[in-house]
Design an enzyme around this catalytic site. Structure first.
Site, PDB file in Angstrom:
ATOM      1  N   CYS A  84     -37.054  -9.097  30.773  1.00  0.00           N
ATOM      2  CA  CYS A  84     -37.785  -9.623  29.612  1.00  0.00           C
ATOM      3  C   CYS A  84     -38.522 -10.928  29.866  1.00  0.00           C
ATOM      4  O   CYS A  84     -39.212 -11.421  28.982  1.00  0.00           O
ATOM      5  CB  CYS A  84     -36.824  -9.781  28.436  1.00  0.00           C
ATOM      6  SG  CYS A  84     -36.045  -8.216  27.952  1.00  0.00           S
TER       7      CYS A  84
ATOM      8  N   HIS B 168     -37.302 -17.106  22.020  1.00  0.00           N
ATOM      9  CA  HIS B 168     -37.036 -15.752  22.522  1.00  0.00           C
ATOM     10  C   HIS B 168     -36.470 -14.919  21.380  1.00  0.00           C
ATOM     11  O   HIS B 168     -36.907 -13.788  21.162  1.00  0.00           O
ATOM     12  CB  HIS B 168     -36.077 -15.813  23.704  1.00  0.00           C
ATOM     13  CG  HIS B 168     -35.863 -14.498  24.382  1.00  0.00           C
ATOM     14  ND1 HIS B 168     -36.905 -13.764  24.919  1.00  0.00           N
ATOM     15  CD2 HIS B 168     -34.737 -13.771  24.609  1.00  0.00           C
ATOM     16  CE1 HIS B 168     -36.429 -12.649  25.456  1.00  0.00           C
ATOM     17  NE2 HIS B 168     -35.123 -12.637  25.273  1.00  0.00           N
TER      18      HIS B 168
ATOM     19  N   HIS C 266     -39.076  -6.364  19.975  1.00  0.00           N
ATOM     20  CA  HIS C 266     -38.891  -7.001  21.287  1.00  0.00           C
ATOM     21  C   HIS C 266     -39.653  -6.179  22.320  1.00  0.00           C
ATOM     22  O   HIS C 266     -39.222  -5.085  22.693  1.00  0.00           O
ATOM     23  CB  HIS C 266     -37.407  -7.085  21.636  1.00  0.00           C
ATOM     24  CG  HIS C 266     -37.125  -7.841  22.899  1.00  0.00           C
ATOM     25  ND1 HIS C 266     -38.105  -8.458  23.644  1.00  0.00           N
ATOM     26  CD2 HIS C 266     -35.951  -8.061  23.568  1.00  0.00           C
ATOM     27  CE1 HIS C 266     -37.564  -9.032  24.696  1.00  0.00           C
ATOM     28  NE2 HIS C 266     -36.263  -8.814  24.670  1.00  0.00           N
TER      29      HIS C 266
END
Length: 401
Positions: A160, A293, A328
């Site tokens: 990620c 995040h 996400h």
């Protein structure tokens, strides 16, 4: 502009809340989420809401002028759309590309087609062309080939934090004089591998994800692509292009605490943010907004909150996670959220943390009120990957530099 500065002269984005910068900005200002029922991925696990790009593969092929039947992947198609917008804003044409680098961040690559055609591959060879698009590098090459011959192409795969690390590598190349212009970012589509993998970790929310909320139960997967054109000040001046923002600093750290979980004290996140500030020559008090995040998992949001408190103390800038809007987007999240930060800088607002309702002990309280006409000078964009591979970017408003 000073020598050694890394300017951003163009950017492009496609995600669940828009297929270009204009649509994304409109959704951000309206606080409109793109998370909803799964539509395009063919799977039995339709119980999980996701942030899909609102176009089929066929529609994206048509938009990019790709002939029907040409082997391609959803990851590559979204990347082409974002690349097209970024190159256009930076006034880069096909003849310029032999002097332009390309750093792409992705993890699943062409896995969407591998999943569809693997059984055919075993029984016959009619789908071999699609199987050949499986690896991450193939997706990067397909994106690049759509536009011309780049000076170089390389692929970053750090889960990620992939897109953020792609931007950092590109910036290093410019600062070291190894390149004058580099397009960097990432692209990632939702696959069964994604959905089943995160489900096995028990970190998917069956409803709308709620970053930093006391009732948060996990993340919503998303997909998309975004690229930024990074350029030296000398190159931008020579080409006569106006920068849209500046990459002031960046930092990467790995606490290696666990294969997937974040450390309780957020050590990796703390180090990444401190390195980024130091690299930019800024103090914590110089940061006006943090795009966190903020995945919506109990572990990440608590860990990141602890890290932000260690960096900023009692004077916390406004913070929000835009993942409740986009989902996400995993490997692409760093560049998608970097472009969102650029839009916030250019238009003077802080994005809201959609779906937040109740504060949680030890966790920051995010921004829930759109504040228009707010001058932003410097913003911090966080992207944290599995294994504790954490990266932070400092993006600055060029009008203040």
């Amino acid at each position: 502009m000073k020598a050694g500065q890394v300017l951003i002269t163009g950017c492009g984005i496609v995600c669940a809340i828009g297929n270009d910068k204009g649509q994304v900005l409109e959704s951000l200002l309206a606080g409109r989420t793109g998370v909803g029922p799964l539509k395009y991925l063919k799977t039995g696990h339709t119980e999980f809401p996701v942030g899909e790009v609102k176009m089929s593969d066929t529609e994206m092929e048509r938009a990019m002028g790709i002939a029907p039947g040409t082997p391609t992947t959803r990851t590559a198609l979204m990347g082409m759309m974002a690349m097209h917008e970024a190159l256009g804003q930076a006034c880069l044409e096909k003849d310029d590309l032999p002097h332009v680098g390309f750093v792409d961040g992705t993890t699943v690559g062409g896995m969407d087609k591998s999943e569809q055609y693997y059984l055919d591959f075993i029984d016959n060879d009619s789908r071999n062309a699609y199987i050949g698009t499986h690896d991450c590098g193939s997706c990067s090459e397909m994106i690049a080939d759509r536009f011309g011959r780049f000076k170089f192409i390389t692929t970053i795969s750090t889960a990620c934090s992939s897109a953020a690390n792609a931007i950092e590598l590109a910036a290093d190349m410019i600062r070291l004089g190894e390149a004058d212009v580099v397009v960097a970012g990432g692209s990632e589509c939702i696959t069964k591998f994604h959905l089943n993998g995160f489900n096995s970790l028990m970190i998917l929310d069956h409803g709308q994800c709620r970053p930093f909320d006391a009732g948060r139960a996990g993340l919503n997967l998303g997909e998309g692509a975004a690229f930024v054109v990074l350029e030296s000040a000398e190159s931008a001046a020579k080409r006569g292009v106006k920068p849209v923002a500046m990459l002031s600093g960046y930092g990467n750290a790995c606490d290696a605490f666990h294969q997937t979980a974040s450390s309780p004290d957020g050590e990796g996140a703390y180090l990444a943010m401190m390195k980024a500030l130091d690299n930019a020559g800024l103090k914590p008090s110089d940061i006006d907004y943090i795009n966190a995040h903020g995945t919506g998992t109990p572990n990440n949001d608590l860990s990141e909150s602890q890290a932000m408190k260690r960096v900023f103390g009692d004077v916390m800038p406004q913070v929000s996670s835009t993942k409740s809007l986009t989902g996400h987007t995993t490997s692409a999240s760093g560049s998608i959220e970097a472009v969102i930060c650029i839009l916030a800088l250019q238009n003077g607002f802080t994005p809201v943390n959609y779906a937040f309702e109740q504060a949680d002990e030890g966790v920051i309280v995010p921004n829930m009120k759109l504040a228009p006409d707010r001058e932003l000078k410097h913003v911090l964009c966080n992207s944290f990957g599995f294994g504790g591979n954490d990266s932070s970017l400092v993006i600055s408003n060029v009008s203040n530099n």
